[in-house]
Structures are given as C-alpha cells and as structure tokens.
Design a protein around this motif. Structure first.
Motif, PDB file in Angstrom:
ATOM      1  N   ILE A 206      72.005 -23.753  15.050  1.00  0.00           N
ATOM      2  CA  ILE A 206      70.882 -23.326  14.219  1.00  0.00           C
ATOM      3  C   ILE A 206      70.008 -24.537  13.900  1.00  0.00           C
ATOM      4  O   ILE A 206      70.492 -25.551  13.386  1.00  0.00           O
ATOM      5  CB  ILE A 206      71.357 -22.697  12.905  1.00  0.00           C
ATOM      6  N   TYR A 207      68.725 -24.414  14.244  1.00  0.00           N
ATOM      7  CA  TYR A 207      67.711 -25.385  13.813  1.00  0.00           C
ATOM      8  C   TYR A 207      66.819 -24.664  12.808  1.00  0.00           C
ATOM      9  O   TYR A 207      66.191 -23.656  13.140  1.00  0.00           O
ATOM     10  CB  TYR A 207      66.887 -25.872  15.004  1.00  0.00           C
ATOM     11  N   TYR A 208      66.770 -25.177  11.586  1.00  0.00           N
ATOM     12  CA  TYR A 208      65.957 -24.555  10.548  1.00  0.00           C
ATOM     13  C   TYR A 208      65.128 -25.631   9.859  1.00  0.00           C
ATOM     14  O   TYR A 208      65.658 -26.648   9.397  1.00  0.00           O
ATOM     15  CB  TYR A 208      66.833 -23.854   9.511  1.00  0.00           C
ATOM     16  N   SER A 209      63.813 -25.386   9.793  1.00  0.00           N
ATOM     17  CA  SER A 209      62.914 -26.301   9.093  1.00  0.00           C
ATOM     18  C   SER A 209      62.100 -25.520   8.085  1.00  0.00           C
ATOM     19  O   SER A 209      61.517 -24.474   8.414  1.00  0.00           O
ATOM     20  CB  SER A 209      61.985 -27.007  10.088  1.00  0.00           C
ATOM     21  N   SER A 210      62.041 -26.002   6.855  1.00  0.00           N
ATOM     22  CA  SER A 210      61.300 -25.307   5.809  1.00  0.00           C
ATOM     23  C   SER A 210      59.810 -25.243   6.099  1.00  0.00           C
ATOM     24  O   SER A 210      59.134 -24.295   5.706  1.00  0.00           O
ATOM     25  CB  SER A 210      61.516 -26.006   4.461  1.00  0.00           C
ATOM     26  N   GLY A 211      59.278 -26.237   6.771  1.00  0.00           N
ATOM     27  CA  GLY A 211      57.852 -26.255   7.053  1.00  0.00           C
ATOM     28  C   GLY A 211      57.033 -26.736   5.881  1.00  0.00           C
ATOM     29  O   GLY A 211      57.554 -27.143   4.837  1.00  0.00           O
ATOM     30  N   ASP A 212      55.709 -26.672   6.047  1.00  0.00           N
ATOM     31  CA  ASP A 212      54.799 -27.234   5.055  1.00  0.00           C
ATOM     32  C   ASP A 212      54.294 -26.212   4.047  1.00  0.00           C
ATOM     33  O   ASP A 212      53.971 -26.556   2.917  1.00  0.00           O
ATOM     34  CB  ASP A 212      53.591 -27.868   5.762  1.00  0.00           C
ATOM     35  N   ARG A 213      54.200 -24.943   4.457  1.00  0.00           N
ATOM     36  CA  ARG A 213      53.589 -23.948   3.578  1.00  0.00           C
ATOM     37  C   ARG A 213      54.498 -22.751   3.349  1.00  0.00           C
ATOM     38  O   ARG A 213      54.064 -21.718   2.854  1.00  0.00           O
ATOM     39  CB  ARG A 213      52.273 -23.457   4.200  1.00  0.00           C
ATOM     40  N   ALA A 214      55.753 -22.852   3.725  1.00  0.00           N
ATOM     41  CA  ALA A 214      56.633 -21.688   3.715  1.00  0.00           C
ATOM     42  C   ALA A 214      57.407 -21.582   2.400  1.00  0.00           C
ATOM     43  O   ALA A 214      57.545 -22.541   1.649  1.00  0.00           O
ATOM     44  CB  ALA A 214      57.603 -21.770   4.876  1.00  0.00           C
ATOM     45  N   SER A 215      57.943 -20.388   2.167  1.00  0.00           N
ATOM     46  CA  SER A 215      58.873 -20.151   1.062  1.00  0.00           C
ATOM     47  C   SER A 215      59.619 -18.869   1.354  1.00  0.00           C
ATOM     48  O   SER A 215      59.246 -18.091   2.228  1.00  0.00           O
ATOM     49  CB  SER A 215      58.124 -20.052  -0.275  1.00  0.00           C
ATOM     50  N   GLY A 216      60.696 -18.662   0.618  1.00  0.00           N
ATOM     51  CA  GLY A 216      61.455 -17.432   0.792  1.00  0.00           C
ATOM     52  C   GLY A 216      62.505 -17.496   1.870  1.00  0.00           C
ATOM     53  O   GLY A 216      63.149 -16.483   2.163  1.00  0.00           O
ATOM     54  N   GLY A 217      62.714 -18.668   2.488  1.00  0.00           N
ATOM     55  CA  GLY A 217      63.716 -18.778   3.544  1.00  0.00           C
ATOM     56  C   GLY A 217      65.120 -19.025   3.022  1.00  0.00           C
ATOM     57  O   GLY A 217      66.088 -18.898   3.777  1.00  0.00           O
ATOM     58  N   GLY A 218      65.245 -19.375   1.748  1.00  0.00           N
ATOM     59  CA  GLY A 218      66.566 -19.639   1.185  1.00  0.00           C
ATOM     60  C   GLY A 218      67.534 -18.484   1.335  1.00  0.00           C
ATOM     61  O   GLY A 218      68.680 -18.669   1.759  1.00  0.00           O
ATOM     62  N   ILE A 237      66.147 -29.161   8.084  1.00  0.00           N
ATOM     63  CA  ILE A 237      65.096 -29.934   7.425  1.00  0.00           C
ATOM     64  C   ILE A 237      64.664 -29.101   6.227  1.00  0.00           C
ATOM     65  O   ILE A 237      63.920 -28.125   6.367  1.00  0.00           O
ATOM     66  CB  ILE A 237      63.920 -30.204   8.385  1.00  0.00           C
ATOM     67  N   LEU A 238      65.152 -29.464   5.055  1.00  0.00           N
ATOM     68  CA  LEU A 238      65.089 -28.587   3.884  1.00  0.00           C
ATOM     69  C   LEU A 238      64.147 -29.139   2.828  1.00  0.00           C
ATOM     70  O   LEU A 238      64.126 -30.339   2.558  1.00  0.00           O
ATOM     71  CB  LEU A 238      66.489 -28.415   3.296  1.00  0.00           C
ATOM     72  N   ASP A 239      63.412 -28.215   2.207  1.00  0.00           N
ATOM     73  CA  ASP A 239      62.421 -28.604   1.217  1.00  0.00           C
ATOM     74  C   ASP A 239      62.675 -27.855  -0.089  1.00  0.00           C
ATOM     75  O   ASP A 239      62.888 -26.630  -0.089  1.00  0.00           O
ATOM     76  CB  ASP A 239      61.014 -28.269   1.735  1.00  0.00           C
ATOM     77  N   ALA A 240      62.643 -28.591  -1.185  1.00  0.00           N
ATOM     78  CA  ALA A 240      62.907 -27.969  -2.483  1.00  0.00           C
ATOM     79  C   ALA A 240      61.805 -26.993  -2.873  1.00  0.00           C
ATOM     80  O   ALA A 240      62.069 -25.939  -3.449  1.00  0.00           O
ATOM     81  CB  ALA A 240      63.049 -29.055  -3.551  1.00  0.00           C
ATOM     82  N   GLU A 241      60.558 -27.326  -2.563  1.00  0.00           N
ATOM     83  CA  GLU A 241      59.450 -26.432  -2.896  1.00  0.00           C
ATOM     84  C   GLU A 241      59.605 -25.076  -2.223  1.00  0.00           C
ATOM     85  O   GLU A 241      59.152 -24.063  -2.735  1.00  0.00           O
ATOM     86  CB  GLU A 241      58.122 -27.077  -2.489  1.00  0.00           C
ATOM     87  N   ALA A 242      60.236 -25.059  -1.048  1.00  0.00           N
ATOM     88  CA  ALA A 242      60.455 -23.807  -0.341  1.00  0.00           C
ATOM     89  C   ALA A 242      61.686 -23.070  -0.839  1.00  0.00           C
ATOM     90  O   ALA A 242      61.952 -21.939  -0.424  1.00  0.00           O
ATOM     91  CB  ALA A 242      60.596 -24.072   1.157  1.00  0.00           C
ATOM     92  N   GLY A 243      62.470 -23.700  -1.715  1.00  0.00           N
ATOM     93  CA  GLY A 243      63.671 -23.069  -2.244  1.00  0.00           C
ATOM     94  C   GLY A 243      64.840 -23.075  -1.281  1.00  0.00           C
ATOM     95  O   GLY A 243      65.698 -22.192  -1.334  1.00  0.00           O
ATOM     96  N   ASP A 244      64.889 -24.061  -0.389  1.00  0.00           N
ATOM     97  CA  ASP A 244      65.878 -24.053   0.690  1.00  0.00           C
ATOM     98  C   ASP A 244      67.033 -25.035   0.507  1.00  0.00           C
ATOM     99  O   ASP A 244      67.964 -25.040   1.315  1.00  0.00           O
ATOM    100  CB  ASP A 244      65.192 -24.365   2.029  1.00  0.00           C
ATOM    101  N   ILE A 245      66.983 -25.883  -0.513  1.00  0.00           N
ATOM    102  CA  ILE A 245      67.975 -26.960  -0.632  1.00  0.00           C
ATOM    103  C   ILE A 245      69.383 -26.403  -0.884  1.00  0.00           C
ATOM    104  O   ILE A 245      70.306 -26.612  -0.094  1.00  0.00           O
ATOM    105  CB  ILE A 245      67.589 -27.940  -1.752  1.00  0.00           C
TER     106      ILE A 245
END
Length: 377
Positions: A206-218, A237-245
C-alpha cells in the motif's frame, strides 16, 4: 546477409522501451520485429484528450492488435489538466473521457496495472460510482491499481472501488478527498466506515499519500487497519491537516509481524503520532524515514522499540536533527546487531563526504562497523 538470432533482436528492441520513436521505426523493419516492437511500444498507454480519438478509431478496427499489448493503462479520466493549463474549461464543461472508453475496456486483455488520474489539483472532479462495476468487471484479475487526485462523495464509494478488485496486490492512493468523512477540524477523528466490504485478501503493498488539498482519508486507512490481511509493504506520507496521522499509526501496528518494509513521513504540528512504536512489527527488514526530523526527540526511542532483525534503515534530512540527539540515536542504532546498512541523506548543509568524515570522528565505534553511508537527497 546473415540474420541475427531473433532472441538477440528482441533483447535489443526491449532496451529501447524509453524511446517510442525508435520502437515505432523498428516495427516497420520486418514482420519478425513487429510483435516485440509494438509490445514494448504499447506496454504503457497514457490516455488523454489529445489521443483519445485515434485510440478509439484503432479500437474500432479488426482486430485492434495494440490493445492486447497494454500492460499499464494510465487514464487521465477528465483529460490531462496539467499539460493543458490553457484550456480554461469550467467544472461543468469538463466531460469525463473515461465514458468514451468504457465500451472498449474488455479489449485490453493483458492489463496488469491501472492508473486513474483525476488531476484534482486544478478542478475538483468527482468519481462516478457507475464506473466502478464496469471497470472491475473488465479487469477482474487486476493486480495493481492507482487512484490519484479524485473527490469521492462518500467513503463507501472509495472502499467499493478498491474492494472490487479481489486479486489486487498493489494499491496506490494519492491525494484523494472524501467529502462525507471530512471534518471542519481535520485532525479530529472522522466518520468511520460502517459497511461490510473488506480489503482484497491478497493485498500486500500500500502506497498512501495525504496530498496537498485532501481530507477524509483517515477512515479509509482505518478500514485497512481493521482488516490487516497480509500487508508486507507500507509507504505512508501522512498529514495531520488531512486527519491521517493516527489512522496511519494504527495501520502500522495492525500490520504486525507481516510488515517487512515501511516508508514513513509525518507532516504533523500536533504530534498525533505520540506513542508510536515498532515493537509489533517483528519481521520488519527495511525502514525509511523520509524526514527524520518528523519524529523530533522521539526518534531514538522509536528506534529502540524495533523488535525485528532490521537490515536496512534510511533517514532523510538528518541535518535538521538537533546535535544533542545524535548520541542517543547512534546508541539506539548500535543496539541493532542485524543492521547491514544505514543511509543518512544529509541535504545541502555540507557535502556527503564531509558528513561522513565528521560522523566518523564523533562516533568512531559505530563508524568502524562500515555500514553508515551518507548521501545527498
């Protein structure tokens, strides 16, 4: 004139896989060269608005030979918006090209990898749930799937798409937005998946990247964590703003002793990963921290939590680490006798040679093991 063995010709032509004009020329030399030239020429097919018309014309011929050569079908579902910045089409005027190809998908009989690119950086375009069943039926044994730059109205739509490919072994999900699962404060827990679908049983990578403008992937990551299967490789590649951490941390723990390769990056101002450790991943062999400073002062402690015969570790941007952190980090690394190679990517603060020299002077006992390598990014 003497002939070259066809096996040798095939090998020479195969080496031209990055030169499409040369492959096209080879296909015109003689009949013996046609198959291998066209096989490599069309092994990857990028479909976008500039070539969709001739592709459809070719698919309408009898027989459409090139379709059977395609192993990687890369589809710009709404067109290649990146390459066509001058086309100022509105969201309403941007018609999906995928609709035009759907009747012909069954002709692509040898596809091993399918990439679906929505180019969402420029126009917010949604996935049409009617596509899911048609695509899954056309590629019933697909092993590799990439889903990039799409909006999904509901979490179940994304889950249904992935779960439709029963034989999937490799999955890439990059910069997707799930509107229904998103929160105003996306670092908070988001709405979970409550359906009955489970991930493909053979899914290993699995390759998962939160991206720059995404959310809801958590919640999508938590769907995997609730059904860990046989995950061997996670590239997160996880981003807190996206709720993925936190969901990503849960997925790593859920992978347990099946996980062999982990690449990790945290973009996190809240340190939601606090408490993260690798003790559950007892078969881990290869570990990559894309930015070692993501873990701040906790890095030595996380290294110490490794309970597997780790062989390779890579750390990027080590110049961002505090000087006071290095003794503890080296001590933690020294406690892993199975290590064969550790690579530090040191950025541009000084050359890799200077980093290696300074490291050897400051940590001679570890340097003498000969497994520390310094490189530029």
């Amino acid at each position: 004139m003497p002939r070259l063995p066809i096996e040798l010709c095939n090998q020479i032509i195969a080496n031209l896989h990055d030169e499409p004009k040369s492959l096209a020329s080879c296909a015109l030399v003689c009949r013996a060269w046609v198959f291998v030239s066209q096989r490599d020429l069309f092994s990857t097919l990028y479909v976008h608005e500039k070539n969709i018309t001739p592709i459809l014309e070719s698919l309408g011929s009898t027989p459409p030979r090139f379709a059977a050569y395609v192993q990687h079908l890369y589809f710009h579902v709404y067109g290649d918006l990146r390459a066509n910045m001058t086309l100022r089409m509105s969201k309403e005027d941007r018609l999906p090209l995928l609709d035009r190809l759907l009747p012909h998908l069954s002709l692509f009989t040898n596809v091993k990898k399918l990439s679906l690119d929505g180019c969402r950086q420029f126009v917010d375009l949604q996935w049409n749930i009617e596509w899911t069943h048609i695509i899954a039926a056309s590629f019933a044994t697909l092993p590799k799937l990439s889903i990039m730059y799409f909006n999904f109205e509901a979490l179940e739509h994304l889950v249904d798409l992935v779960a439709s490919f029963h034989d999937l072994t490799h999955l890439v999900v990059d910069d997707i937005d799930v509107e229904e699962a998103s929160h105003e404060y996306s670092n908070e827990d988001q709405e979970p998946y409550e359906g009955s679908q489970t991930p493909p049983p053979a899914l290993e990578n699995i390759y998962y990247s939160s991206g720059d403008r995404a959310s809801g992937g958590g919640p999508f990551l938590r769907w995997f964590a609730a059904n860990p299967g046989t995950f061997k490789t996670l590239h997160l590649i996880l981003d807190a703003e996206a709720g993925d951490i936190n969901p990503g941390v849960d997925l790593i723990a859920a992978a347990g002793d099946g996980l062999q390769n982990l690449t990790l990056s945290f973009d996190d101002q809240w340190q939601n990963w606090e408490g993260f450790e690798l003790s559950a991943n007892t078969d881990l062999r290869n570990l990559v921290f894309r930015r070692a400073s993501d873990l701040s002062d906790s890095l030595p402690e996380i290294i110490e939590s490794i309970a597997s015969p780790l062989k390779f570790i890579t750390m990027g941007f080590v110049e961002e680490l505090e000087e006071s952190l290095w003794p503890g980090l080296v001590a933690a690394l020294s406690s892993i006798p199975s290590l064969k190679k550790i690579t530090f990517h040191a950025g541009y603060a000084k050359t890799a040679e200077d980093w290696a020299k300074d490291f050897a002077e400051e940590h001679p006992e570890f340097a003498e093991r000969g497994i520390a390598v310094f490189g530029m990014p």
